[in-house]
Motif scaffolding. Structure first.
Motif, mmCIF file in Angstrom:
data_model
loop_
_atom_site.group_PDB
_atom_site.id
_atom_site.type_symbol
_atom_site.label_atom_id
_atom_site.label_comp_id
_atom_site.label_asym_id
_atom_site.label_seq_id
_atom_site.Cartn_x
_atom_site.Cartn_y
_atom_site.Cartn_z
ATOM 1 N N CYS A 74 2.283 -2.790 -2.801
ATOM 2 C CA CYS A 74 3.026 -1.595 -2.368
ATOM 3 C C CYS A 74 2.505 -0.352 -3.081
ATOM 4 N N TRP A 75 2.266 -0.474 -4.379
ATOM 5 C CA TRP A 75 1.780 0.677 -5.149
ATOM 6 C C TRP A 75 0.445 1.162 -4.591
ATOM 7 N N GLY A 76 -0.486 0.249 -4.367
ATOM 8 C CA GLY A 76 -1.800 0.629 -3.855
ATOM 9 C C GLY A 76 -1.749 1.203 -2.447
ATOM 10 N N CYS A 77 -0.964 0.572 -1.585
ATOM 11 C CA CYS A 77 -0.873 1.055 -0.198
ATOM 12 C C CYS A 77 -0.213 2.420 -0.111
ATOM 13 N N GLN A 78 0.818 2.654 -0.917
ATOM 14 C CA GLN A 78 1.452 3.970 -0.871
ATOM 15 C C GLN A 78 0.492 5.039 -1.356
ATOM 16 N N LEU A 79 -0.367 4.710 -2.290
ATOM 17 C CA LEU A 79 -1.334 5.683 -2.789
ATOM 18 C C LEU A 79 -2.317 6.081 -1.685
ATOM 19 N N VAL A 80 -2.754 5.107 -0.906
ATOM 20 C CA VAL A 80 -3.669 5.392 0.203
ATOM 21 C C VAL A 80 -2.991 6.296 1.231
ATOM 22 N N LEU A 81 -1.765 5.956 1.615
ATOM 23 C CA LEU A 81 -1.060 6.775 2.608
ATOM 24 C C LEU A 81 -0.733 8.160 2.062
ATOM 25 N N ASN A 82 -0.468 8.242 0.773
ATOM 26 C CA ASN A 82 -0.242 9.539 0.139
ATOM 27 C C ASN A 82 -1.480 10.416 0.303
ATOM 28 N N LEU A 108 7.037 2.308 2.157
ATOM 29 C CA LEU A 108 6.318 1.647 1.058
ATOM 30 C C LEU A 108 6.876 2.048 -0.306
ATOM 31 N N ILE A 109 7.265 3.299 -0.446
ATOM 32 C CA ILE A 109 7.880 3.747 -1.703
ATOM 33 C C ILE A 109 9.193 3.004 -1.930
ATOM 34 N N LEU A 110 9.990 2.883 -0.874
ATOM 35 C CA LEU A 110 11.256 2.154 -0.990
ATOM 36 C C LEU A 110 11.010 0.670 -1.275
ATOM 37 N N ALA A 111 9.962 0.108 -0.671
ATOM 38 C CA ALA A 111 9.605 -1.291 -0.951
ATOM 39 C C ALA A 111 9.185 -1.445 -2.413
#
Length: 148
Positions: A74-82, A108-111
């Protein structure tokens, strides 16, 4: 401590990528929703949030040490979408695509908050202001889509 530098570097890369796509004349001409803050507020808010994002990621890494752990994913994916949001919104000038991105980002942030809670409540709490800000940004993004 070296692992914190890696998390900080990943966040700085994200921030730098996003910063290459800036508002310009196109954005200035858009009708903005109520509550749109002045442009100067975004830099200090994002600086603070990016430091919290890096610290939260590092904390959960220290606790899990497993790249396939749901909280790390989740941390990595949210960074990409950010990072992608600025490119979609300002680079491609596509508020609609950016809206899809930011809604998935918010999920993703909520996850991350949910999955990190049993691992580290501190990391989870560090992401809560990020969720609030991204929720507010999603409102602004939706407003621009609807008003323009």
């Amino acid at each position: 401590m070296y692992s914190f530098i890696i998390f900080l570097a990943l966040v700085l890369i994200t921030s730098s990528f996003g910063a290459t796509f800036r508002p310009g004349p196109w954005y200035d001409e858009l009708i903005k929703p109520a509550l749109t803050p002045p442009g100067w507020i975004f830099t200090p808010v994002w600086l603070t949030l990016y430091l919290m994002i890096a610290f939260a990621g590092w904390i959960v890494w220290q606790k899990t040490r497993f790249i396939r752990h749901p909280v790390i994913i989740c941390w990595g994916c949210q960074l990409v979408l950010n990072a992608l949001w600025s490119w979609l919104f300002f680079g491609l000038q596509s508020p609609a695509l950016a809206l899809v991105d930011i809604l998935i980002l918010l999920l993703l942030i909520l996850a991350f908050i949910r999955f990190s809670w049993p691992v580290s409540r501190t990391a989870s709490i560090l992401f809560m202001p990020y969720a609030l800000w991204v929720g507010f940004a999603a409102y602004l993004n939706l407003g621009i889509v609807l008003l323009n």
